[in-house]
Design a protein around this motif. Structure first.
Motif, PDB file in Angstrom:
ATOM      1  N   PRO A  35       0.828  -1.214   0.000  1.00  0.00           N
ATOM      2  CA  PRO A  35       0.000   0.000   0.000  1.00  0.00           C
ATOM      3  C   PRO A  35       0.861   1.261   0.000  1.00  0.00           C
ATOM      4  N   GLY A  36       0.501   2.203  -0.853  1.00  0.00           N
ATOM      5  CA  GLY A  36       1.223   3.466  -0.933  1.00  0.00           C
ATOM      6  C   GLY A  36       2.408   3.456  -1.871  1.00  0.00           C
ATOM      7  N   ALA A  37       2.842   2.289  -2.325  1.00  0.00           N
ATOM      8  CA  ALA A  37       3.978   2.198  -3.249  1.00  0.00           C
ATOM      9  C   ALA A  37       3.508   2.496  -4.667  1.00  0.00           C
ATOM     10  N   ASP A  38       4.454   2.853  -5.530  1.00  0.00           N
ATOM     11  CA  ASP A  38       4.136   3.087  -6.933  1.00  0.00           C
ATOM     12  C   ASP A  38       3.674   1.784  -7.578  1.00  0.00           C
ATOM     13  N   PRO A  39       2.725   1.869  -8.519  1.00  0.00           N
ATOM     14  CA  PRO A  39       2.279   0.664  -9.223  1.00  0.00           C
ATOM     15  C   PRO A  39       3.436   0.042 -10.017  1.00  0.00           C
ATOM     16  N   PHE A  40       3.332  -1.265 -10.235  1.00  0.00           N
ATOM     17  CA  PHE A  40       4.336  -1.954 -11.041  1.00  0.00           C
ATOM     18  C   PHE A  40       4.388  -1.360 -12.445  1.00  0.00           C
ATOM     19  N   VAL A  41       3.207  -1.118 -13.056  1.00  0.00           N
ATOM     20  CA  VAL A  41       3.145  -0.555 -14.406  1.00  0.00           C
ATOM     21  C   VAL A  41       1.988   0.436 -14.515  1.00  0.00           C
ATOM     22  N   GLU A  42       2.121   1.330 -15.482  1.00  0.00           N
ATOM     23  CA  GLU A  42       1.084   2.301 -15.825  1.00  0.00           C
ATOM     24  C   GLU A  42       0.807   2.186 -17.317  1.00  0.00           C
ATOM     25  N   VAL A  43      -0.295   2.762 -17.777  1.00  0.00           N
ATOM     26  CA  VAL A  43      -0.586   2.803 -19.204  1.00  0.00           C
ATOM     27  C   VAL A  43       0.570   3.530 -19.900  1.00  0.00           C
ATOM     28  N   GLY A  44       1.040   2.954 -20.985  1.00  0.00           N
ATOM     29  CA  GLY A  44       2.160   3.527 -21.738  1.00  0.00           C
ATOM     30  C   GLY A  44       3.509   2.928 -21.383  1.00  0.00           C
ATOM     31  N   ASP A  45       3.578   2.178 -20.279  1.00  0.00           N
ATOM     32  CA  ASP A  45       4.852   1.553 -19.892  1.00  0.00           C
ATOM     33  C   ASP A  45       5.172   0.392 -20.815  1.00  0.00           C
ATOM     34  N   ARG A  46       6.434   0.248 -21.146  1.00  0.00           N
ATOM     35  CA  ARG A  46       6.931  -0.878 -21.937  1.00  0.00           C
ATOM     36  C   ARG A  46       7.309  -1.988 -20.952  1.00  0.00           C
ATOM     37  N   VAL A  47       6.858  -3.210 -21.230  1.00  0.00           N
ATOM     38  CA  VAL A  47       7.182  -4.351 -20.373  1.00  0.00           C
ATOM     39  C   VAL A  47       7.939  -5.390 -21.189  1.00  0.00           C
ATOM     40  N   THR A  48       8.701  -6.212 -20.480  1.00  0.00           N
ATOM     41  CA  THR A  48       9.443  -7.299 -21.120  1.00  0.00           C
ATOM     42  C   THR A  48       8.942  -8.626 -20.577  1.00  0.00           C
ATOM     43  N   ALA A  49       9.170  -9.675 -21.342  1.00  0.00           N
ATOM     44  CA  ALA A  49       8.753 -11.007 -20.905  1.00  0.00           C
ATOM     45  C   ALA A  49       9.382 -11.318 -19.554  1.00  0.00           C
ATOM     46  N   GLY A  50       8.570 -11.796 -18.606  1.00  0.00           N
ATOM     47  CA  GLY A  50       9.047 -12.147 -17.274  1.00  0.00           C
ATOM     48  C   GLY A  50       8.975 -11.022 -16.261  1.00  0.00           C
ATOM     49  N   GLN A  51       8.693  -9.803 -16.696  1.00  0.00           N
ATOM     50  CA  GLN A  51       8.605  -8.658 -15.783  1.00  0.00           C
ATOM     51  C   GLN A  51       7.342  -8.746 -14.946  1.00  0.00           C
ATOM     52  N   GLN A  52       7.475  -8.503 -13.635  1.00  0.00           N
ATOM     53  CA  GLN A  52       6.297  -8.494 -12.762  1.00  0.00           C
ATOM     54  C   GLN A  52       5.494  -7.239 -13.025  1.00  0.00           C
ATOM     55  N   ILE A  53       4.172  -7.416 -13.219  1.00  0.00           N
ATOM     56  CA  ILE A  53       3.307  -6.279 -13.532  1.00  0.00           C
ATOM     57  C   ILE A  53       2.202  -6.080 -12.495  1.00  0.00           C
ATOM     58  N   ALA A  54       2.003  -7.060 -11.599  1.00  0.00           N
ATOM     59  CA  ALA A  54       0.973  -6.946 -10.560  1.00  0.00           C
ATOM     60  C   ALA A  54       1.114  -8.129  -9.601  1.00  0.00           C
ATOM     61  N   ILE A  55       0.189  -8.198  -8.642  1.00  0.00           N
ATOM     62  CA  ILE A  55       0.116  -9.301  -7.680  1.00  0.00           C
ATOM     63  C   ILE A  55      -1.347  -9.708  -7.560  1.00  0.00           C
ATOM     64  N   VAL A  56      -1.587 -11.006  -7.442  1.00  0.00           N
ATOM     65  CA  VAL A  56      -2.904 -11.505  -7.062  1.00  0.00           C
ATOM     66  C   VAL A  56      -2.713 -12.252  -5.749  1.00  0.00           C
TER      67      VAL A  56
ATOM     68  N   ILE B  48       0.789 -14.019  -5.323  1.00  0.00           N
ATOM     69  CA  ILE B  48       1.133 -14.644  -6.594  1.00  0.00           C
ATOM     70  C   ILE B  48       1.514 -13.540  -7.577  1.00  0.00           C
ATOM     71  N   PRO B  49       2.764 -13.529  -8.040  1.00  0.00           N
ATOM     72  CA  PRO B  49       3.152 -12.482  -8.985  1.00  0.00           C
ATOM     73  C   PRO B  49       2.463 -12.674 -10.336  1.00  0.00           C
ATOM     74  N   VAL B  50       2.041 -11.569 -10.936  1.00  0.00           N
ATOM     75  CA  VAL B  50       1.518 -11.568 -12.300  1.00  0.00           C
ATOM     76  C   VAL B  50       2.658 -11.053 -13.158  1.00  0.00           C
ATOM     77  N   THR B  51       3.097 -11.866 -14.105  1.00  0.00           N
ATOM     78  CA  THR B  51       4.229 -11.479 -14.940  1.00  0.00           C
ATOM     79  C   THR B  51       3.806 -11.407 -16.399  1.00  0.00           C
ATOM     80  N   ALA B  52       4.463 -10.521 -17.128  1.00  0.00           N
ATOM     81  CA  ALA B  52       4.223 -10.407 -18.564  1.00  0.00           C
ATOM     82  C   ALA B  52       4.837 -11.628 -19.239  1.00  0.00           C
ATOM     83  N   GLN B  53       4.073 -12.276 -20.091  1.00  0.00           N
ATOM     84  CA  GLN B  53       4.581 -13.446 -20.808  1.00  0.00           C
ATOM     85  C   GLN B  53       5.297 -13.059 -22.087  1.00  0.00           C
ATOM     86  N   THR B  54       5.011 -11.862 -22.598  1.00  0.00           N
ATOM     87  CA  THR B  54       5.666 -11.339 -23.794  1.00  0.00           C
ATOM     88  C   THR B  54       5.913  -9.855 -23.592  1.00  0.00           C
ATOM     89  N   GLY B  55       6.745  -9.296 -24.426  1.00  0.00           N
ATOM     90  CA  GLY B  55       7.009  -7.870 -24.357  1.00  0.00           C
ATOM     91  C   GLY B  55       5.924  -7.063 -25.043  1.00  0.00           C
TER      92      GLY B  55
END
Length: 167
Positions: free
Chosen positions: A106-127, A134-141
């Motif tokens: 809580p209070g930390a910056d989000p993993f990603v925002e609209v417009g952010d470039r992600v790479t395969a394996g990068q964590q983008i959220a948590i469930v 459980i980390p949510v990771t990008a499967q592709t860039g």
């Protein structure tokens, strides 16, 4: 005495025991996620036992993929458009039923925002499911084009969380 206390009483004494307990819980989490990813559809219950530790989970299944459908876990999938809704395009999906979090805490910056470039394996959220993060990771860039769920919102297995433009 609860079932957890019964299963662990005397087994984990002191700091070393606590570390062993955390190691076992991590092994259970990893095994459970691997097991769930192998099912053709989401089960309604799961019981996992490692050593003397047993975890049982039950949840309501709302919609399950057809038997033989490709497995999806926070992966890249084209989502067909309903007649009255625009197509989402490629999406990253929830790996589990749980609560969606956009940041590490809580209070930390989000993993990603609209417009952010992600790479395969990068964590983008948590469930969070039953106190397991459980980390949510990008499967592709790609580039994030939309955030489809609100922070701290319940999500279902395989539900779209982010839309993105593949690279």
């Amino acid at each position: 005495m609860t079932a957890v206390e019964e299963n662990t009483s005397g087994a984990f004494d002191g700091a070393t025991g606590h570390d062993e307990y955390l190691r076992i819980l991590e092994a259970i989490q990893t095994g459970a996620l691997q097991l769930l990813a192998g099912f053709p559809q989401q089960p309604s219950a799961l019981r996992v036992q490692v050593g003397e530790v047993t975890i049982e989970a039950e949840w309501q299944v709302t919609a399950a993929p057809l038997v033989g459908a490709p497995e999806v876990a926070a992966g890249a999938v084209e989502t067909p458009a309903a007649p009255d809704k625009p197509a989402l395009g490629a999406v990253f999906r929830a790996p589990s039923v749980g609560v969606f979090y956009r940041s590490q805490e809580p209070g930390a910056d989000p993993f990603v925002e609209v417009g952010d470039r992600v790479t395969a394996g990068q964590q983008i959220a948590i469930v969070e499911a039953m106190k397991l993060m459980i980390p949510v990771t990008a499967q592709t860039g790609g580039v994030i084009t939309g955030i489809l769920k609100e922070d701290n919102e319940p999500v279902q297995f395989d539900e779209p969380l982010f839309s993105y433009s593949p690279e």
